[in-house]
Design a protein around this motif. Structure first.
Motif, PDB file in Angstrom:
ATOM      1  N   GLY A 136       0.794  -1.217   0.000  1.00 37.78           N
ATOM      2  CA  GLY A 136       0.000   0.000   0.000  1.00 37.78           C
ATOM      3  C   GLY A 136       0.826   1.266   0.000  1.00 37.78           C
ATOM      4  O   GLY A 136       0.294   2.354   0.206  1.00 37.78           O
ATOM      5  N   LEU A 137       2.129   1.140  -0.270  1.00 38.06           N
ATOM      6  CA  LEU A 137       3.022   2.300  -0.273  1.00 38.06           C
ATOM      7  C   LEU A 137       3.184   2.860  -1.677  1.00 38.06           C
ATOM      8  O   LEU A 137       3.361   2.117  -2.653  1.00 38.06           O
ATOM      9  CB  LEU A 137       4.407   1.915   0.257  1.00 38.06           C
ATOM     10  N   GLU A 138       3.130   4.186  -1.774  1.00 42.03           N
ATOM     11  CA  GLU A 138       3.564   4.881  -2.984  1.00 42.03           C
ATOM     12  C   GLU A 138       4.907   5.504  -2.659  1.00 42.03           C
ATOM     13  O   GLU A 138       5.012   6.341  -1.758  1.00 42.03           O
ATOM     14  CB  GLU A 138       2.565   5.961  -3.401  1.00 42.03           C
ATOM     15  N   LEU A 139       5.953   5.063  -3.381  1.00 46.56           N
ATOM     16  CA  LEU A 139       7.321   5.435  -3.041  1.00 46.56           C
ATOM     17  C   LEU A 139       7.951   6.265  -4.147  1.00 46.56           C
ATOM     18  O   LEU A 139       7.573   6.176  -5.324  1.00 46.56           O
ATOM     19  CB  LEU A 139       8.164   4.178  -2.798  1.00 46.56           C
ATOM     20  N   SER A 140       8.924   7.063  -3.761  1.00 44.30           N
ATOM     21  CA  SER A 140       9.689   7.845  -4.740  1.00 44.30           C
ATOM     22  C   SER A 140      11.143   7.877  -4.322  1.00 44.30           C
ATOM     23  O   SER A 140      11.474   7.791  -3.135  1.00 44.30           O
ATOM     24  CB  SER A 140       9.138   9.272  -4.848  1.00 44.30           C
ATOM     25  N   GLU A 141      12.003   7.990  -5.331  1.00 41.08           N
ATOM     26  CA  GLU A 141      13.440   8.104  -5.083  1.00 41.08           C
ATOM     27  C   GLU A 141      13.852   9.564  -5.139  1.00 41.08           C
ATOM     28  O   GLU A 141      13.421  10.309  -6.018  1.00 41.08           O
ATOM     29  CB  GLU A 141      14.224   7.312  -6.129  1.00 41.08           C
ATOM     30  N   ARG A 142      14.644   9.964  -4.190  1.00 37.88           N
ATOM     31  CA  ARG A 142      15.218  11.301  -4.222  1.00 37.88           C
ATOM     32  C   ARG A 142      16.723  11.172  -4.424  1.00 37.88           C
ATOM     33  O   ARG A 142      17.422  10.612  -3.583  1.00 37.88           O
ATOM     34  CB  ARG A 142      14.921  12.054  -2.924  1.00 37.88           C
ATOM     35  N   LYS A 143      17.194  11.696  -5.551  1.00 38.88           N
ATOM     36  CA  LYS A 143      18.621  11.568  -5.863  1.00 38.88           C
ATOM     37  C   LYS A 143      19.352  12.904  -5.793  1.00 38.88           C
ATOM     38  O   LYS A 143      20.564  12.957  -5.931  1.00 38.88           O
ATOM     39  CB  LYS A 143      18.783  10.964  -7.260  1.00 38.88           C
ATOM     40  N   GLY A 144      18.581  13.988  -5.583  1.00 41.01           N
ATOM     41  CA  GLY A 144      19.209  15.304  -5.549  1.00 41.01           C
ATOM     42  C   GLY A 144      19.446  15.843  -6.945  1.00 41.01           C
ATOM     43  O   GLY A 144      19.337  15.143  -7.953  1.00 41.01           O
ATOM     44  N   VAL A 145      19.759  17.129  -7.048  1.00 40.88           N
ATOM     45  CA  VAL A 145      20.025  17.783  -8.323  1.00 40.88           C
ATOM     46  C   VAL A 145      21.517  18.091  -8.408  1.00 40.88           C
ATOM     47  O   VAL A 145      22.050  18.876  -7.610  1.00 40.88           O
ATOM     48  CB  VAL A 145      19.206  19.085  -8.444  1.00 40.88           C
ATOM     49  N   LEU A 146      22.198  17.435  -9.357  1.00 42.05           N
ATOM     50  CA  LEU A 146      23.642  17.598  -9.516  1.00 42.05           C
ATOM     51  C   LEU A 146      24.375  17.321  -8.198  1.00 42.05           C
ATOM     52  O   LEU A 146      25.389  17.941  -7.872  1.00 42.05           O
ATOM     53  CB  LEU A 146      23.984  19.015 -10.024  1.00 42.05           C
ATOM     54  N   GLY A 147      23.808  16.406  -7.460  1.00 44.32           N
ATOM     55  CA  GLY A 147      24.428  16.035  -6.195  1.00 44.32           C
ATOM     56  C   GLY A 147      24.210  17.028  -5.086  1.00 44.32           C
ATOM     57  O   GLY A 147      24.741  16.867  -4.000  1.00 44.32           O
ATOM     58  N   ILE A 148      23.486  18.107  -5.370  1.00 48.87           N
ATOM     59  CA  ILE A 148      23.257  19.130  -4.347  1.00 48.87           C
ATOM     60  C   ILE A 148      21.753  19.286  -4.154  1.00 48.87           C
ATOM     61  O   ILE A 148      21.028  19.586  -5.088  1.00 48.87           O
ATOM     62  CB  ILE A 148      23.863  20.479  -4.750  1.00 48.87           C
ATOM     63  N   SER A 149      21.267  19.075  -2.949  1.00 48.98           N
ATOM     64  CA  SER A 149      19.832  19.189  -2.683  1.00 48.98           C
ATOM     65  C   SER A 149      19.612  19.374  -1.204  1.00 48.98           C
ATOM     66  O   SER A 149      20.386  18.883  -0.372  1.00 48.98           O
ATOM     67  CB  SER A 149      19.081  17.950  -3.165  1.00 48.98           C
ATOM     68  N   LEU A 150      18.549  20.110  -0.868  1.00 43.81           N
ATOM     69  CA  LEU A 150      18.183  20.241   0.533  1.00 43.81           C
ATOM     70  C   LEU A 150      17.515  18.981   1.056  1.00 43.81           C
ATOM     71  O   LEU A 150      17.373  18.793   2.252  1.00 43.81           O
ATOM     72  CB  LEU A 150      17.243  21.441   0.711  1.00 43.81           C
ATOM     73  N   LEU A 151      17.047  18.110   0.158  1.00 40.15           N
ATOM     74  CA  LEU A 151      16.396  16.865   0.545  1.00 40.15           C
ATOM     75  C   LEU A 151      17.400  15.729   0.514  1.00 40.15           C
ATOM     76  O   LEU A 151      18.169  15.589  -0.447  1.00 40.15           O
ATOM     77  CB  LEU A 151      15.226  16.563  -0.397  1.00 40.15           C
ATOM     78  N   ASP A 152      17.396  14.914   1.546  1.00 40.43           N
ATOM     79  CA  ASP A 152      18.295  13.774   1.568  1.00 40.43           C
ATOM     80  C   ASP A 152      17.925  12.785   0.479  1.00 40.43           C
ATOM     81  O   ASP A 152      16.740  12.516   0.244  1.00 40.43           O
ATOM     82  CB  ASP A 152      18.220  13.060   2.922  1.00 40.43           C
ATOM     83  N   PRO A 153      18.906  12.213  -0.200  1.00 39.29           N
ATOM     84  CA  PRO A 153      18.590  11.172  -1.171  1.00 39.29           C
ATOM     85  C   PRO A 153      18.114   9.918  -0.447  1.00 39.29           C
ATOM     86  O   PRO A 153      18.446   9.683   0.720  1.00 39.29           O
ATOM     87  CB  PRO A 153      19.929  10.948  -1.880  1.00 39.29           C
ATOM     88  N   GLY A 154      17.328   9.108  -1.129  1.00 41.47           N
ATOM     89  CA  GLY A 154      16.850   7.864  -0.537  1.00 41.47           C
ATOM     90  C   GLY A 154      15.498   7.485  -1.078  1.00 41.47           C
ATOM     91  O   GLY A 154      15.003   8.048  -2.065  1.00 41.47           O
ATOM     92  N   LEU A 155      14.864   6.490  -0.447  1.00 40.69           N
ATOM     93  CA  LEU A 155      13.555   5.977  -0.858  1.00 40.69           C
ATOM     94  C   LEU A 155      12.523   6.486   0.140  1.00 40.69           C
ATOM     95  O   LEU A 155      12.554   6.117   1.316  1.00 40.69           O
ATOM     96  CB  LEU A 155      13.590   4.444  -0.881  1.00 40.69           C
ATOM     97  N   PHE A 156      11.616   7.330  -0.347  1.00 39.53           N
ATOM     98  CA  PHE A 156      10.707   8.038   0.552  1.00 39.53           C
ATOM     99  C   PHE A 156       9.252   7.661   0.283  1.00 39.53           C
ATOM    100  O   PHE A 156       8.864   7.333  -0.844  1.00 39.53           O
ATOM    101  CB  PHE A 156      10.875   9.550   0.408  1.00 39.53           C
ATOM    102  N   VAL A 157       8.454   7.737   1.334  1.00 30.37           N
ATOM    103  CA  VAL A 157       7.023   7.458   1.243  1.00 30.37           C
ATOM    104  C   VAL A 157       6.297   8.715   0.764  1.00 30.37           C
ATOM    105  O   VAL A 157       6.400   9.776   1.384  1.00 30.37           O
ATOM    106  CB  VAL A 157       6.450   7.019   2.612  1.00 30.37           C
ATOM    107  N   GLN A 158       5.565   8.575  -0.347  1.00 28.54           N
ATOM    108  CA  GLN A 158       4.716   9.653  -0.844  1.00 28.54           C
ATOM    109  C   GLN A 158       3.306   9.558  -0.262  1.00 28.54           C
ATOM    110  O   GLN A 158       2.685  10.563   0.044  1.00 28.54           O
ATOM    111  CB  GLN A 158       4.653   9.614  -2.369  1.00 28.54           C
ATOM    112  N   SER A 159       2.800   8.339  -0.124  1.00 34.94           N
ATOM    113  CA  SER A 159       1.496   8.119   0.499  1.00 34.94           C
ATOM    114  C   SER A 159       1.446   6.689   0.990  1.00 34.94           C
ATOM    115  O   SER A 159       2.216   5.826   0.535  1.00 34.94           O
ATOM    116  CB  SER A 159       0.341   8.396  -0.480  1.00 34.94           C
ATOM    117  N   ALA A 160       0.553   6.418   1.928  1.00 33.40           N
ATOM    118  CA  ALA A 160       0.407   5.080   2.498  1.00 33.40           C
ATOM    119  C   ALA A 160      -1.062   4.741   2.601  1.00 33.40           C
ATOM    120  O   ALA A 160      -1.882   5.570   3.000  1.00 33.40           O
ATOM    121  CB  ALA A 160       1.069   5.004   3.870  1.00 33.40           C
ATOM    122  N   SER A 161      -1.391   3.515   2.250  1.00 30.55           N
ATOM    123  CA  SER A 161      -2.755   3.007   2.395  1.00 30.55           C
ATOM    124  C   SER A 161      -2.674   1.564   2.851  1.00 30.55           C
ATOM    125  O   SER A 161      -1.589   0.987   2.932  1.00 30.55           O
ATOM    126  CB  SER A 161      -3.539   3.111   1.070  1.00 30.55           C
TER     127      SER A 161
END
Length: 480
Positions: free
Chosen positions: A377-402
């Protein structure tokens, strides 16, 4: 204890409309009976053995529900991204029959979609709601198990102010925590409450304690923990528990019929105190003071008014407040009651008919999960950053849960680190890790929320087992 009650110090139920279940008349406590207790030899603060005896029968209760009353009243919640949809609540409970009957707080399970309990030996069971009673805040659950450990039930009518008691439960999820204190008053009617007599103590109660046992030094359960009274949102030295005499009376009715039936006449009342009695020309604090009469109610039709004092029901001698409530609550619908009323310093007698308060309906529980969930029931997304620079940590994140993931408490923004003991950094890793997992398997997801890491169990996703079978002694007239 209700989170709303803890935060605001508001106990919002209306005064009892001459409508309480039985079990309150035994609360007439004489001073002499308490004086006799001084010779019992109890020394008061060693609860080690008592807690050890009760602990196996104390359970943690996890609830998945859908807003409405549940969201407002649940002890502790794990909200979704936008505060909508299925949420989780936590409470406590205790087993009082070996065939799987459990008492907990009604406010914790109202509106539930799914309920599970965990025992001291870490067994998890799906629970069925047999019935609830909001007025006393009692819910009766049952699990498909037998030969379970049970608490030893005492008598709340024997409690005296100053006597040591202890509470056990799961405040903030810390299971089988014990806090101790003394009885402050017995009984205590809370202003603005439902008219139910409660045990007031200075035992520390926090969210998650609701439904847990209050026991005495002998290890006997004398109450079910209900609420803390707090104007500022934190513990203020005043906690309240439902007397076990009342709780067991309600439990018996729920077990046999699935509901609690009460008579009422449509009058809102409060106890006549020693401070109020002289204002109405009375010498003793007996009777029930009418504060409001409902329109088109039997009380209005009989001529009862605000400011009247009901001194007795079907009797001539003045009665205690609790006894008056008992008489009306125990009357059958359509019967007539003779009220002895004090109005303008003059006695009156009037006949009033009895109506019936509609019983509370137990919530219907949904299936544990939809079959064949994708990624639990997870909707997941990958965060890889932009050109290696991002305020968001890279990884596998939950977008929504059911479904299963939402019931487990996962929510938007959680970061997934591992499935069981397999590290995952992206969707490919996650899908590979769950490929061989069956619907009947329990899965442990390592989750980071903020700076905290914790394994979260995703329970088996197979069809929910059939409802608990009832024995011959459990004749029911359940509301569908």
């Amino acid at each position: 204890m209700s989170a709303a009650t803890l935060a605001r110090g508001a106990i919002v139920a209306a005064f009892g409309a001459f409508a309480l279940a039985g079990g309150t008349s035994a609360w007439s406590q004489t001073r002499s009976s308490c004086l006799e207790r001084t010779s019992s030899g109890l020394q008061g603060s060693d609860f080690v053995a008592a807690a050890a005896r009760q602990s196996p029968a104390v359970v943690s209760v996890t609830v998945a529900g859908t807003g409405n009353d549940w969201v407002a009243n649940s002890d502790q919640r794990a909200p979704t991204q936008w505060g909508r949809g299925v949420e989780r609540g936590f409470a406590s409970g205790f087993i009082f029959r070996r065939d799987g009957y459990i008492l907990t707080s009604a406010h914790a399970v109202t509106g539930a979609q799914a309920i599970s309990i965990v025992t001291e030996d870490q067994r998890r069971f799906d629970a069925e709601v047999i019935g609830i009673d909001r007025r006393t805040d009692v819910a009766l659950l049952r699990v498909a198990a037998s030969d379970l450990p049970v608490v030893t039930v005492g008598r709340s009518s024997e409690l005296c102010p100053g006597e040591w008691v202890a509470a056990m439960g799961a405040p903030f999820g810390f299971e089988r925590s014990v806090t101790a204190g003394v009885v402050s008053a017995n009984p205590r009617y809370v202003p603005g409450g439902s008219g139910v007599p409660l045990i007031q103590t200075d035992v520390v109660l926090n969210p998650g304690n609701s439904g847990g046992p209050l026991f005495d030094e002998r290890g006997r359960v004398v109450g079910m923990n209900s609420m803390a009274y707090s104007p500022g949102g934190g513990y203020s030295g005043m906690s309240f528990s439902l007397p076990i005499d009342t709780a067991m009376h309600i439990a018996d009715e729920l077990r046999i019929t699935g509901r609690v039936m009460r008579g009422h006449i449509g009058a809102r009342i409060q106890p006549l105190t020693v401070e109020l009695a002289p204002a109405f020309g009375l010498d003793t604090a007996l009777g029930a003071l009418v504060v409001r009469v409902d329109p088109d109610s039997p009380a209005e039709q009989a001529g009862l008014r605000s400011g009247d004092v009901v001194l007795a029901v079907d009797g001539t001698a003045a009665m205690p407040y609790a006894d008056i409530q008992d008489r009306v609550a125990g009357a059958r619908k359509g019967s007539l009651l003779a009220l002895k009323v004090w109005r303008h310093r003059t006695p009156l007698t009037m006949q009033v008919g009895v109506a019936e308060i509609p019983p509370d309906l137990a919530p219907r529980l949904a299936a544990r999960a939809l079959p064949r969930e994708t990624r639990f029931g997870l909707e997941l997304s990958e965060r890889k950053g932009v050109l290696g620079i991002s305020l968001l940590d890279p990884g596998l994140f939950v977008q929504s849960a059911s479904g299963s993931a939402q019931r487990a408490g996962l929510r938007y923004g959680d970061m997934l680190i591992a499935v069981n003991d397999v590290q995952v950094a992206g969707l490919v890793d996650f899908d590979a890790a769950i490929q061989s997992i069956k619907e009947s398997d329990t899965v442990a997801l390592l989750v980071m929320r903020g700076s905290t890491r914790s394994y979260v169990p995703i329970l088996p996703r197979g069809p929910q087992r059939a409802p608990v079978a009832r024995g011959a002694g459990d004749a029911t007239a359940r509301t569908p």
